[in-house]
Design a protein around this motif. Structure first.
Motif, PDB file in Angstrom:
ATOM      1  N   LEU A 214       0.630  -1.203  -0.100  1.00  0.00           N
ATOM      2  CA  LEU A 214      -0.092  -0.004  -0.164  1.00  0.00           C
ATOM      3  C   LEU A 214       0.780   1.261   0.023  1.00  0.00           C
ATOM      4  CD1 LEU A 214      -2.719  -1.361   2.475  1.00  0.00           C
ATOM      5  CD2 LEU A 214      -3.284  -0.536   0.000  1.00  0.00           C
ATOM      6  N   GLU A 215       1.890   1.359   0.845  1.00  0.00           N
ATOM      7  CA  GLU A 215       2.704   2.536   0.925  1.00  0.00           C
ATOM      8  C   GLU A 215       3.450   2.822  -0.386  1.00  0.00           C
ATOM      9  OE1 GLU A 215       3.472   4.484   3.490  1.00  0.00           O
ATOM     10  OE2 GLU A 215       2.680   3.468   5.066  1.00  0.00           O
ATOM     11  N   LEU A 216       3.802   1.526  -1.284  1.00  0.00           N
ATOM     12  CA  LEU A 216       4.596   1.656  -2.529  1.00  0.00           C
ATOM     13  C   LEU A 216       3.532   2.373  -3.451  1.00  0.00           C
ATOM     14  CD1 LEU A 216       6.997   1.125  -4.585  1.00  0.00           C
ATOM     15  CD2 LEU A 216       5.990  -1.201  -5.126  1.00  0.00           C
ATOM     16  N   ALA A 217       2.291   1.871  -3.444  1.00  0.00           N
ATOM     17  CA  ALA A 217       1.026   2.318  -4.701  1.00  0.00           C
ATOM     18  C   ALA A 217       0.802   3.678  -4.203  1.00  0.00           C
ATOM     19  CB  ALA A 217       0.107   1.269  -4.392  1.00  0.00           C
ATOM     20  N   PHE A 218       0.840   4.359  -2.827  1.00  0.00           N
ATOM     21  CA  PHE A 218       0.575   5.372  -2.422  1.00  0.00           C
ATOM     22  C   PHE A 218       1.535   6.503  -2.782  1.00  0.00           C
ATOM     23  CE2 PHE A 218      -2.614   3.720   0.719  1.00  0.00           C
ATOM     24  CZ  PHE A 218      -3.774   4.174   0.103  1.00  0.00           C
ATOM     25  N   CYS A 219       2.826   6.127  -3.068  1.00  0.00           N
ATOM     26  CA  CYS A 219       3.645   6.835  -3.751  1.00  0.00           C
ATOM     27  C   CYS A 219       3.474   7.460  -5.072  1.00  0.00           C
ATOM     28  CB  CYS A 219       4.894   6.197  -3.969  1.00  0.00           C
ATOM     29  SG  CYS A 219       5.901   5.812  -2.358  1.00  0.00           S
ATOM     30  N   GLU A 220       2.551   6.721  -5.804  1.00  0.00           N
ATOM     31  CA  GLU A 220       2.032   7.121  -7.179  1.00  0.00           C
ATOM     32  C   GLU A 220       0.765   7.697  -7.139  1.00  0.00           C
ATOM     33  OE1 GLU A 220       3.785   6.841  -9.817  1.00  0.00           O
ATOM     34  OE2 GLU A 220       5.445   5.849  -8.536  1.00  0.00           O
ATOM     35  N   ASP A 221      -0.026   7.335  -6.159  1.00  0.00           N
ATOM     36  CA  ASP A 221      -1.570   8.309  -6.373  1.00  0.00           C
ATOM     37  C   ASP A 221      -2.135   8.041  -4.969  1.00  0.00           C
ATOM     38  OD1 ASP A 221      -3.710   9.024  -7.445  1.00  0.00           O
ATOM     39  OD2 ASP A 221      -4.514   7.183  -8.309  1.00  0.00           O
ATOM     40  N   ASP A 222      -3.033   9.061  -4.827  1.00  0.00           N
ATOM     41  CA  ASP A 222      -3.776   8.978  -3.592  1.00  0.00           C
ATOM     42  C   ASP A 222      -4.889   8.058  -3.415  1.00  0.00           C
ATOM     43  OD1 ASP A 222      -2.544  11.032  -2.813  1.00  0.00           O
ATOM     44  OD2 ASP A 222      -3.591  12.690  -3.369  1.00  0.00           O
ATOM     45  N   LYS A 223      -4.959   7.155  -4.348  1.00  0.00           N
ATOM     46  CA  LYS A 223      -6.330   6.259  -4.641  1.00  0.00           C
ATOM     47  C   LYS A 223      -5.651   4.940  -5.191  1.00  0.00           C
ATOM     48  CE  LYS A 223      -9.199   7.105  -7.662  1.00  0.00           C
ATOM     49  NZ  LYS A 223     -10.450   7.543  -8.498  1.00  0.00           N
ATOM     50  N   VAL A 224      -5.836   3.803  -4.389  1.00  0.00           N
ATOM     51  CA  VAL A 224      -5.181   2.491  -4.532  1.00  0.00           C
ATOM     52  C   VAL A 224      -6.246   1.245  -4.784  1.00  0.00           C
ATOM     53  CG1 VAL A 224      -3.694   0.510  -3.550  1.00  0.00           C
ATOM     54  CG2 VAL A 224      -3.026   3.154  -3.541  1.00  0.00           C
ATOM     55  N   LEU A 225      -6.102   0.647  -5.737  1.00  0.00           N
ATOM     56  CA  LEU A 225      -7.102  -0.431  -5.901  1.00  0.00           C
ATOM     57  C   LEU A 225      -6.586  -1.784  -5.516  1.00  0.00           C
ATOM     58  CD1 LEU A 225      -9.576  -1.263  -7.624  1.00  0.00           C
ATOM     59  CD2 LEU A 225      -8.098  -1.822  -9.582  1.00  0.00           C
ATOM     60  N   VAL A 226      -7.020  -2.485  -4.636  1.00  0.00           N
ATOM     61  CA  VAL A 226      -6.758  -3.810  -4.285  1.00  0.00           C
ATOM     62  C   VAL A 226      -7.658  -4.957  -4.922  1.00  0.00           C
ATOM     63  CG1 VAL A 226      -6.112  -5.477  -2.254  1.00  0.00           C
ATOM     64  CG2 VAL A 226      -6.027  -3.038  -2.001  1.00  0.00           C
ATOM     65  N   GLU A 227      -6.824  -5.808  -5.657  1.00  0.00           N
ATOM     66  CA  GLU A 227      -7.820  -6.981  -6.481  1.00  0.00           C
ATOM     67  C   GLU A 227      -7.379  -8.236  -6.184  1.00  0.00           C
ATOM     68  OE1 GLU A 227      -8.563  -5.058 -10.865  1.00  0.00           O
ATOM     69  OE2 GLU A 227      -6.612  -5.898 -10.486  1.00  0.00           O
ATOM     70  N   GLU A 228      -8.300  -9.054  -6.163  1.00  0.00           N
ATOM     71  CA  GLU A 228      -7.745 -10.507  -6.184  1.00  0.00           C
ATOM     72  C   GLU A 228      -6.961 -10.685  -7.405  1.00  0.00           C
ATOM     73  OE1 GLU A 228     -10.808 -13.487  -7.323  1.00  0.00           O
ATOM     74  OE2 GLU A 228     -12.230 -11.951  -8.238  1.00  0.00           O
ATOM     75  N   ALA A 229      -6.382 -12.021  -7.123  1.00  0.00           N
ATOM     76  CA  ALA A 229      -5.277 -12.389  -8.083  1.00  0.00           C
ATOM     77  C   ALA A 229      -6.196 -13.375  -9.077  1.00  0.00           C
ATOM     78  CB  ALA A 229      -4.308 -12.955  -7.615  1.00  0.00           C
ATOM     79  N   ILE A 230      -5.946 -12.976 -10.356  1.00  0.00           N
ATOM     80  CA  ILE A 230      -6.829 -13.909 -11.449  1.00  0.00           C
ATOM     81  C   ILE A 230      -5.704 -14.714 -11.969  1.00  0.00           C
ATOM     82  CG2 ILE A 230      -8.078 -14.015 -13.490  1.00  0.00           C
ATOM     83  CD1 ILE A 230      -9.695 -13.014 -11.325  1.00  0.00           C
TER      84      ILE A 230
END
Length: 361
Positions: A214-230
């Motif tokens: 989550l910390e890594l993703a928030f370095c790129e955007d204020d909104k983060v998507l968490v998805e099940e792995a397909i």
């Protein structure tokens, strides 16, 4: 049209995909028909400075164009009476270079997310690719999810959304909420909502790794998507057109890494792509049809690459779409059209024709 068409190619940009944009632009410049088009090249630095450059194509590709002493400050004027580029002259004044169409090779933020498209539309200059709204909605993975879910045109992975302000106010509680949403089932993919080239994406295999992802993703955007792995084959379709879009043949990604991250896409030579030839005709048609439906549902124009997972059961699951896909020598979009009978140079011609047909609407 007998007159030569004036084309402005934009590249670089304030984006984590700056380097890829430069490589894409160099590839386009190596293939575009210079007997048919008058080309102006505008490079945008990572700091957001615009320059009209006559630097060699190789220097554009490797980024050394920025050191060219002949670069001139320039910008696309929003005033419609200008109709093109204002470039600084040696005496501190500006000259006007008229532009018939803009070909933006700007990937990711500030290039693919509707921001630059808004400038083109205000300026009244035709441009390659989708308009402001479609670009913004397609770039934002959360918005794409919502629109496609509402339309029901294709299956998608289960997901939840996390926001920076919520996460930072109580990290343990937000992490627990996400874990409970997925019933403690892993792996999960954590993605910035607005970033391309798999920047900031992590495959999370166990609960204790979720905060770092989550910390890594928030370095790129204020909104983060968490998805099940397909679990399935990673396949891609190139779509081309305005009001009557067409789908290419189907390509498949074989990532050298555990998933198709930035390194696997652009740096690891063990990754490879291939044309899919083993599917029944009815499944191929289903996938291509779904690509066009996604494209139309999102309001795209000009071009987009639509990415899916194909599960062993045969279920087709949307991954994402890219309204300004890569145009490097290894990029799938031009490769898929070449395999479909449209060579790289003719693809550029078609994109410019579509942009002129669309105008600034």
């Amino acid at each position: 049209m007998t007159d030569r068409i004036s084309v402005a190619v934009l590249f670089g940009g304030v984006s984590s995909e700056h380097e890829i944009s430069c490589i894409s632009a160099a590839s386009v410049l190596n293939h575009i028909d210079r007997d048919r088009y008058d080309i102006s090249t505008i490079g945008i630095t990572k700091e957001g400075n615009w320059f009209l450059t006559g630097s060699p194509v190789a220097n554009i590709g490797d980024g050394s164009w920025e050191k060219d002493d002949s670069n001139r400050r320039a910008f696309i004027a929003p005033d419609r009476s200008v109709g093109g580029i204002m470039a600084e002259t040696g005496d501190g004044r500006f000259e006007i270079l008229k532009v018939d169409v803009v070909l933006p090779m700007l990937h990711g933020r500030n290039g693919e997310d509707g921001t630059i498209q808004g400038l083109f539309q205000i300026a009244g200059i035709p441009f390659v690719g989708s308009g402001t709204a479609a670009s913004a909605a397609s770039m934002d993975k959360v918005m794409t999810k919502a629109i496609i879910n509402q339309s029901g045109v294709v299956a998608q992975a289960g997901c939840c959304v996390s926001y920076r302000n919520v996460y930072e106010s109580d990290r343990p509680a937000e992490t627990e909420r996400i874990r409970e949403f997925f019933k403690n089932t892993f792996p999960l993919f954590v993605k910035p909502a607005n970033a391309g080239s798999s920047v900031g994406i992590t495959k999370v295999k166990k609960e204790e790794d979720l905060p770092a992802a989550l910390e890594l993703a928030f370095c790129e955007d204020d909104k983060v998507l968490v998805e099940e792995a397909i679990k399935g084959r990673e396949i891609e379709v190139a779509v081309l057109g305005n009001d009557s879009p067409q789908a290419s043949c189907i390509g498949e990604i074989f990532a050298a890494n555990e998933f198709y991250d930035y390194n696997a896409k652009y740096e690891n030579s063990m990754s490879r792509t291939a044309i899919v030839r083993d599917l029944p005709p009815e499944k191929e048609e289903e996938i291509r049809s779904k690509a066009v439906k996604v494209y139309e549902t999102m309001g795209c124009a000009g071009m987009a690459r639509v990415d899916f997972f194909l599960e062993e059961s045969g279920r087709v699951v949307l991954n994402e779409l890219n309204t300004l896909p890569g145009f490097t020598s290894i990029s799938m979009y031009p490769k898929l059209w070449e395999e479909s009978g449209l060579p790289y140079d003719k693809l550029i011609d078609e994109l410019i024709t579509l942009a002129l047909e669309k105008g600034d609407r």
